[in-house]
Write a protein that holds these residues in place. Structure first.
Motif, PDB file in Angstrom:
ATOM      1  N   LEU A 191       4.199  22.778  22.130  1.00  0.00           N
ATOM      2  CA  LEU A 191       5.633  22.751  22.354  1.00  0.00           C
ATOM      3  C   LEU A 191       6.341  23.931  21.715  1.00  0.00           C
ATOM      4  N   ARG A 192       5.613  24.739  20.939  1.00  0.00           N
ATOM      5  CA  ARG A 192       6.226  25.875  20.251  1.00  0.00           C
ATOM      6  C   ARG A 192       5.778  27.189  20.884  1.00  0.00           C
ATOM      7  N   ASN A 193       5.633  27.215  22.204  1.00  0.00           N
ATOM      8  CA  ASN A 193       5.128  28.418  22.859  1.00  0.00           C
ATOM      9  C   ASN A 193       6.050  29.613  22.688  1.00  0.00           C
ATOM     10  N   ASN A 194       7.344  29.381  22.485  1.00  0.00           N
ATOM     11  CA  ASN A 194       8.235  30.508  22.284  1.00  0.00           C
ATOM     12  C   ASN A 194       8.179  31.044  20.863  1.00  0.00           C
ATOM     13  N   LEU A 195       7.506  30.347  19.933  1.00  0.00           N
ATOM     14  CA  LEU A 195       7.398  30.813  18.554  1.00  0.00           C
ATOM     15  C   LEU A 195       6.024  31.382  18.226  1.00  0.00           C
ATOM     16  N   ILE A 196       5.005  31.038  19.014  1.00  0.00           N
ATOM     17  CA  ILE A 196       3.648  31.518  18.775  1.00  0.00           C
ATOM     18  C   ILE A 196       3.153  32.185  20.050  1.00  0.00           C
ATOM     19  N   TYR A 197       2.664  33.405  19.937  1.00  0.00           N
ATOM     20  CA  TYR A 197       2.142  34.085  21.119  1.00  0.00           C
ATOM     21  C   TYR A 197       1.023  35.022  20.698  1.00  0.00           C
ATOM     22  N   GLY A 198       0.210  35.397  21.678  1.00  0.00           N
ATOM     23  CA  GLY A 198      -0.893  36.295  21.419  1.00  0.00           C
ATOM     24  C   GLY A 198      -0.410  37.711  21.215  1.00  0.00           C
ATOM     25  N   GLN A 199      -1.121  38.443  20.403  1.00  0.00           N
ATOM     26  CA  GLN A 199      -0.750  39.812  20.087  1.00  0.00           C
ATOM     27  C   GLN A 199      -1.903  40.718  20.488  1.00  0.00           C
ATOM     28  N   HIS A 200      -1.603  41.771  21.244  1.00  0.00           N
ATOM     29  CA  HIS A 200      -2.636  42.700  21.678  1.00  0.00           C
ATOM     30  C   HIS A 200      -2.984  43.613  20.507  1.00  0.00           C
ATOM     31  N   ARG A 201      -4.184  43.461  19.999  1.00  0.00           N
ATOM     32  CA  ARG A 201      -4.616  44.257  18.855  1.00  0.00           C
ATOM     33  C   ARG A 201      -5.706  45.201  19.320  1.00  0.00           C
ATOM     34  N   CYS A 202      -5.379  46.479  19.422  1.00  0.00           N
ATOM     35  CA  CYS A 202      -6.357  47.442  19.932  1.00  0.00           C
ATOM     36  C   CYS A 202      -6.737  48.452  18.855  1.00  0.00           C
ATOM     37  N   GLY A 203      -6.428  48.181  17.608  1.00  0.00           N
ATOM     38  CA  GLY A 203      -6.712  49.127  16.537  1.00  0.00           C
ATOM     39  C   GLY A 203      -8.192  49.259  16.255  1.00  0.00           C
ATOM     40  N   LYS A 204      -8.632  48.667  15.194  1.00  0.00           N
ATOM     41  CA  LYS A 204     -10.042  48.618  14.809  1.00  0.00           C
ATOM     42  C   LYS A 204     -10.671  49.999  14.707  1.00  0.00           C
ATOM     43  N   GLY A 205      -9.915  50.958  14.189  1.00  0.00           N
ATOM     44  CA  GLY A 205     -10.483  52.278  13.937  1.00  0.00           C
ATOM     45  C   GLY A 205     -10.558  53.185  15.131  1.00  0.00           C
ATOM     46  N   ARG A 206      -9.782  52.893  16.188  1.00  0.00           N
ATOM     47  CA  ARG A 206      -9.795  53.754  17.364  1.00  0.00           C
ATOM     48  C   ARG A 206      -8.527  54.596  17.434  1.00  0.00           C
ATOM     49  N   ASN A 207      -8.638  55.762  18.081  1.00  0.00           N
ATOM     50  CA  ASN A 207      -7.458  56.593  18.276  1.00  0.00           C
ATOM     51  C   ASN A 207      -6.824  56.259  19.627  1.00  0.00           C
ATOM     52  N   ALA A 208      -5.918  57.102  20.106  1.00  0.00           N
ATOM     53  CA  ALA A 208      -5.198  56.817  21.341  1.00  0.00           C
ATOM     54  C   ALA A 208      -6.115  56.833  22.559  1.00  0.00           C
ATOM     55  N   ARG A 209      -7.225  57.551  22.488  1.00  0.00           N
ATOM     56  CA  ARG A 209      -8.162  57.599  23.607  1.00  0.00           C
ATOM     57  C   ARG A 209      -9.187  56.481  23.566  1.00  0.00           C
ATOM     58  N   GLY A 210      -9.170  55.674  22.510  1.00  0.00           N
ATOM     59  CA  GLY A 210     -10.117  54.573  22.393  1.00  0.00           C
ATOM     60  C   GLY A 210     -11.426  54.954  21.753  1.00  0.00           C
ATOM     61  N   ILE A 211     -11.496  56.127  21.170  1.00  0.00           N
ATOM     62  CA  ILE A 211     -12.726  56.601  20.535  1.00  0.00           C
ATOM     63  C   ILE A 211     -12.706  56.199  19.067  1.00  0.00           C
ATOM     64  N   ILE A 212     -13.848  55.758  18.548  1.00  0.00           N
ATOM     65  CA  ILE A 212     -13.933  55.335  17.153  1.00  0.00           C
ATOM     66  C   ILE A 212     -13.787  56.555  16.247  1.00  0.00           C
ATOM     67  N   THR A 213     -12.790  56.513  15.373  1.00  0.00           N
ATOM     68  CA  THR A 213     -12.566  57.600  14.420  1.00  0.00           C
ATOM     69  C   THR A 213     -12.813  57.145  12.980  1.00  0.00           C
ATOM     70  N   ALA A 214     -12.568  55.891  12.681  1.00  0.00           N
ATOM     71  CA  ALA A 214     -12.843  55.340  11.360  1.00  0.00           C
ATOM     72  C   ALA A 214     -14.007  54.383  11.516  1.00  0.00           C
ATOM     73  N   ARG A 215     -15.129  54.736  10.935  1.00  0.00           N
ATOM     74  CA  ARG A 215     -16.337  53.954  11.149  1.00  0.00           C
ATOM     75  C   ARG A 215     -16.331  52.674  10.331  1.00  0.00           C
TER      76      ARG A 215
END
Length: 121
Positions: free
Chosen positions: A26-50
């Motif tokens: 019932l709290r769908n407007n207060l909780i939502y999924g978040q797109h997390r694309c970090g994880k050590g990648r740069n703007a091109r999606g290549i791993i820069t931080a191992r």
């Protein structure tokens, strides 16, 4: 009130049943999924931080920092842990029907009645 029984396709899906009367969150407007694309990648999606990546999937909880509900009493309904902030938050139901998450003060307990004045609680 039908109960849907699943056909077994893997050992983990044995004896599974779902009731179609289960209500959604019932709290769908207060909780939502978040797109997390970090994880050590740069703007091109290549791993820069191992050696960074994985982690548990987290839902984002929308917190009301403005606190626009003035002079309306409410009750603390739930106290839950927010993994995005490393803090506890509380869900407050106000008398006019609004529901908001706030950062949880340590002195407040469950079902405590609170009134928010001009500067704070």
């Amino acid at each position: 009130m039908a109960i849907h029984l699943y056909k077994t396709s893997t050992p983990g899906s044995r004896n599974g049943a779902v009731d179609n009367q289960v209500k959604s969150n019932l709290r769908n407007n207060l909780i939502y999924g978040q797109h997390r694309c970090g994880k050590g990648r740069n703007a091109r999606g290549i791993i820069t931080a191992r050696h960074r990546g994985g982690g548990h999937k987290r839902l984002y909880r929308k917190i009301d920092f403005r606190r626009n509900e003035k002079d309306i009493d409410g009750r603390i309904v739930t106290i839950e842990y927010d993994p995005n902030r490393n803090a506890y938050i509380c869900l407050i139901h106000y008398r006019d029907g609004e529901k908001y998450h706030h950062l949880h003060p340590e002195s407040h307990m469950l079902w405590k009645k609170i009134v928010q004045f001009g500067k704070g609680f």
